[in-house]
Design a protein around this motif. Structure first.
Motif, PDB file in Angstrom:
ATOM      1  N   ALA A  63       0.813  -1.278  -0.065  1.00  0.00           N
ATOM      2  CA  ALA A  63      -0.005   0.097  -0.156  1.00  0.00           C
ATOM      3  C   ALA A  63       0.989   1.263  -0.027  1.00  0.00           C
ATOM      4  CB  ALA A  63      -0.925   0.073   1.227  1.00  0.00           C
ATOM      5  N   ASN A  64       0.542   2.385  -0.723  1.00  0.00           N
ATOM      6  CA  ASN A  64       1.026   3.477  -0.855  1.00  0.00           C
ATOM      7  C   ASN A  64       0.365   4.236   0.615  1.00  0.00           C
ATOM      8  OD1 ASN A  64       2.332   2.910  -3.150  1.00  0.00           O
ATOM      9  ND2 ASN A  64       0.541   3.527  -4.103  1.00  0.00           N
ATOM     10  N   VAL A  65       1.317   4.502   1.586  1.00  0.00           N
ATOM     11  CA  VAL A  65       0.814   5.053   3.001  1.00  0.00           C
ATOM     12  C   VAL A  65       1.428   6.652   2.960  1.00  0.00           C
ATOM     13  CG1 VAL A  65       0.647   4.926   5.251  1.00  0.00           C
ATOM     14  CG2 VAL A  65       0.517   2.875   4.076  1.00  0.00           C
ATOM     15  N   PHE A  66       0.387   7.229   3.120  1.00  0.00           N
ATOM     16  CA  PHE A  66       0.988   8.974   3.242  1.00  0.00           C
ATOM     17  C   PHE A  66       1.034   9.293   4.857  1.00  0.00           C
ATOM     18  CE2 PHE A  66      -0.177  13.439   3.217  1.00  0.00           C
ATOM     19  CZ  PHE A  66       0.915  13.866   2.750  1.00  0.00           C
ATOM     20  N   ASP A  67       2.121   9.861   5.343  1.00  0.00           N
ATOM     21  CA  ASP A  67       2.253  10.306   6.658  1.00  0.00           C
ATOM     22  C   ASP A  67       1.831  11.754   6.523  1.00  0.00           C
ATOM     23  OD1 ASP A  67       2.708  10.845   9.281  1.00  0.00           O
ATOM     24  OD2 ASP A  67       4.841  10.081   9.100  1.00  0.00           O
ATOM     25  N   GLN A  68       0.994  12.433   7.271  1.00  0.00           N
ATOM     26  CA  GLN A  68       0.325  13.623   7.158  1.00  0.00           C
ATOM     27  C   GLN A  68       1.485  14.618   8.185  1.00  0.00           C
ATOM     28  OE1 GLN A  68      -3.594  13.214   8.377  1.00  0.00           O
ATOM     29  NE2 GLN A  68      -4.114  13.778   6.263  1.00  0.00           N
ATOM     30  N   ALA A  69       2.005  13.835   9.040  1.00  0.00           N
ATOM     31  CA  ALA A  69       2.876  14.874   9.810  1.00  0.00           C
ATOM     32  C   ALA A  69       4.200  15.154   9.498  1.00  0.00           C
ATOM     33  CB  ALA A  69       3.165  14.066  11.318  1.00  0.00           C
ATOM     34  N   ASN A  70       4.796  14.110   8.627  1.00  0.00           N
ATOM     35  CA  ASN A  70       5.962  14.311   8.014  1.00  0.00           C
ATOM     36  C   ASN A  70       5.970  14.680   6.343  1.00  0.00           C
ATOM     37  OD1 ASN A  70       7.349  13.732  10.355  1.00  0.00           O
ATOM     38  ND2 ASN A  70       7.141  11.629   9.879  1.00  0.00           N
ATOM     39  N   LYS A  71       4.714  14.533   5.807  1.00  0.00           N
ATOM     40  CA  LYS A  71       4.586  14.704   4.360  1.00  0.00           C
ATOM     41  C   LYS A  71       5.318  14.147   3.673  1.00  0.00           C
ATOM     42  CE  LYS A  71       1.968  18.516   5.508  1.00  0.00           C
ATOM     43  NZ  LYS A  71       0.648  18.283   5.468  1.00  0.00           N
ATOM     44  N   VAL A  72       5.270  12.515   4.124  1.00  0.00           N
ATOM     45  CA  VAL A  72       6.024  11.582   3.164  1.00  0.00           C
ATOM     46  C   VAL A  72       5.265  10.535   2.817  1.00  0.00           C
ATOM     47  CG1 VAL A  72       7.832   9.882   3.336  1.00  0.00           C
ATOM     48  CG2 VAL A  72       8.153  12.341   4.433  1.00  0.00           C
ATOM     49  N   CYS A  73       5.394   9.870   1.606  1.00  0.00           N
ATOM     50  CA  CYS A  73       4.448   9.077   1.374  1.00  0.00           C
ATOM     51  C   CYS A  73       5.306   7.608   0.866  1.00  0.00           C
ATOM     52  CB  CYS A  73       3.668   9.152  -0.173  1.00  0.00           C
ATOM     53  SG  CYS A  73       2.508   7.898  -0.748  1.00  0.00           S
ATOM     54  N   LYS A  74       5.059   6.501   1.400  1.00  0.00           N
ATOM     55  CA  LYS A  74       6.136   5.484   1.399  1.00  0.00           C
ATOM     56  C   LYS A  74       5.241   3.965   0.866  1.00  0.00           C
ATOM     57  CE  LYS A  74       9.524   6.587   4.881  1.00  0.00           C
ATOM     58  NZ  LYS A  74       9.984   6.120   6.171  1.00  0.00           N
ATOM     59  N   LYS A  75       5.837   3.226   0.103  1.00  0.00           N
ATOM     60  CA  LYS A  75       5.327   1.886  -0.262  1.00  0.00           C
ATOM     61  C   LYS A  75       5.581   1.122   0.850  1.00  0.00           C
ATOM     62  CE  LYS A  75       5.346  -1.471  -4.024  1.00  0.00           C
ATOM     63  NZ  LYS A  75       5.831  -1.701  -5.308  1.00  0.00           N
ATOM     64  N   VAL A  76       4.762   0.561   1.523  1.00  0.00           N
ATOM     65  CA  VAL A  76       4.848  -0.373   2.635  1.00  0.00           C
ATOM     66  C   VAL A  76       4.106  -1.607   2.604  1.00  0.00           C
ATOM     67  CG1 VAL A  76       5.370   1.494   4.468  1.00  0.00           C
ATOM     68  CG2 VAL A  76       3.112   0.733   3.927  1.00  0.00           C
ATOM     69  N   VAL A  77       4.424  -2.697   3.397  1.00  0.00           N
ATOM     70  CA  VAL A  77       3.859  -3.909   3.324  1.00  0.00           C
ATOM     71  C   VAL A  77       2.548  -4.007   4.177  1.00  0.00           C
ATOM     72  CG1 VAL A  77       4.129  -6.539   3.848  1.00  0.00           C
ATOM     73  CG2 VAL A  77       5.839  -5.218   2.726  1.00  0.00           C
ATOM     74  N   VAL A  78       1.433  -4.541   3.560  1.00  0.00           N
ATOM     75  CA  VAL A  78       0.301  -4.601   4.676  1.00  0.00           C
ATOM     76  C   VAL A  78       0.366  -6.038   5.143  1.00  0.00           C
ATOM     77  CG1 VAL A  78      -2.214  -4.666   4.544  1.00  0.00           C
ATOM     78  CG2 VAL A  78      -1.011  -3.281   2.901  1.00  0.00           C
ATOM     79  N   THR A  79      -0.001  -6.005   6.580  1.00  0.00           N
ATOM     80  CA  THR A  79       0.091  -7.462   7.203  1.00  0.00           C
ATOM     81  C   THR A  79      -1.270  -7.910   7.105  1.00  0.00           C
ATOM     82  OG1 THR A  79      -0.056  -6.080   9.119  1.00  0.00           O
ATOM     83  CG2 THR A  79       2.194  -6.997   8.522  1.00  0.00           C
ATOM     84  N   ASN A  80      -2.559  -7.277   7.610  1.00  0.00           N
ATOM     85  CA  ASN A  80      -3.788  -7.527   7.611  1.00  0.00           C
ATOM     86  C   ASN A  80      -4.772  -6.406   7.716  1.00  0.00           C
ATOM     87  OD1 ASN A  80      -3.361  -6.813  10.281  1.00  0.00           O
ATOM     88  ND2 ASN A  80      -4.084  -8.752  11.203  1.00  0.00           N
ATOM     89  N   VAL A  81      -6.031  -6.810   7.685  1.00  0.00           N
ATOM     90  CA  VAL A  81      -7.146  -5.881   7.857  1.00  0.00           C
ATOM     91  C   VAL A  81      -7.863  -5.752   9.219  1.00  0.00           C
ATOM     92  CG1 VAL A  81      -9.461  -5.204   6.971  1.00  0.00           C
ATOM     93  CG2 VAL A  81      -7.760  -6.133   5.326  1.00  0.00           C
ATOM     94  N   ILE A  82      -7.687  -4.659   9.718  1.00  0.00           N
ATOM     95  CA  ILE A  82      -8.001  -4.415  11.307  1.00  0.00           C
ATOM     96  C   ILE A  82      -9.684  -4.386  11.136  1.00  0.00           C
ATOM     97  CG2 ILE A  82      -8.006  -2.924  13.372  1.00  0.00           C
ATOM     98  CD1 ILE A  82      -5.066  -2.737  12.583  1.00  0.00           C
ATOM     99  N   ASP A  83     -10.227  -3.602  10.486  1.00  0.00           N
ATOM    100  CA  ASP A  83     -11.524  -3.094  10.211  1.00  0.00           C
ATOM    101  C   ASP A  83     -12.137  -2.583   9.193  1.00  0.00           C
ATOM    102  OD1 ASP A  83     -14.021  -2.366  11.375  1.00  0.00           O
ATOM    103  OD2 ASP A  83     -13.645  -0.325  11.867  1.00  0.00           O
ATOM    104  N   ASN A  84     -13.345  -3.013   8.644  1.00  0.00           N
ATOM    105  CA  ASN A  84     -13.872  -2.752   7.544  1.00  0.00           C
ATOM    106  C   ASN A  84     -15.327  -2.429   7.810  1.00  0.00           C
ATOM    107  OD1 ASN A  84     -14.736  -2.558   4.929  1.00  0.00           O
ATOM    108  ND2 ASN A  84     -13.305  -3.980   4.064  1.00  0.00           N
ATOM    109  N   LYS A  85     -15.755  -1.374   7.324  1.00  0.00           N
ATOM    110  CA  LYS A  85     -17.046  -0.951   7.671  1.00  0.00           C
ATOM    111  C   LYS A  85     -18.124  -1.242   6.526  1.00  0.00           C
ATOM    112  CE  LYS A  85     -16.333   1.937  11.300  1.00  0.00           C
ATOM    113  NZ  LYS A  85     -16.639   1.763  12.496  1.00  0.00           N
TER     114      LYS A  85
END
Length: 128
Positions: A63-85
């Motif tokens: 997943a491409n995850v965006f960190d709003q505090a540091n204004k950085v986007c990284k491609k990281v590994v997804v381990t599992n789904v915690i919640d899905n509405k």
């Protein structure tokens, strides 16, 4: 039975609506992609109306995850789904849809893209 996304045959009052025309191919629907967390990456390209293409992401673990505090986007590994509405059963099956909370290397993130239609998983890092 085929998936049909045309107008309902019933009004809100319950009265039956008699159609003036038959069902058309443009009203046809397709089953949802239901993107799962998996080591294999699997995409499906579907031709849509007007010769457009839709990339359906069926399996991925990135997943491409965006960190709003540091204004950085990284491609990281997804381990599992915690919640899905969208569906409570998607959590057990590790299905990612828009709005799902996922566990990544950076921490918990919320999915902002539509993986079944965009072909990519974009997420925003959640602050604890």
């Amino acid at each position: 039975m085929a998936i049909w996304q045309g107008a309902s045959r019933r009004l809100s009052t319950g009265a039956k609506v008699w159609r003036a025309a038959k069902k058309h191919k443009r009203e046809m629907g397709r089953p949802a992609a239901e993107t799962q967390v998996s080591d294999k990456i699997k995409r499906k390209i579907v031709r849509c109306r007007g010769a457009n293409l839709k990339v359906k992401l069926e399996k991925t673990n990135y997943a491409n995850v965006f960190d709003q505090a540091n204004k950085v986007c990284k491609k990281v590994v997804v381990t599992n789904v915690i919640d899905n509405k969208a569906n409570k059963h998607y959590i057990r099956r590790n299905v990612m849809t828009k709005g799902a909370i996922i566990e990544t290397e950076m921490g918990k993130a919320k999915v902002t893209s539509r993986p079944g239609q965009d072909g990519v998983v974009n997420a925003i890092l959640l602050t604890e």
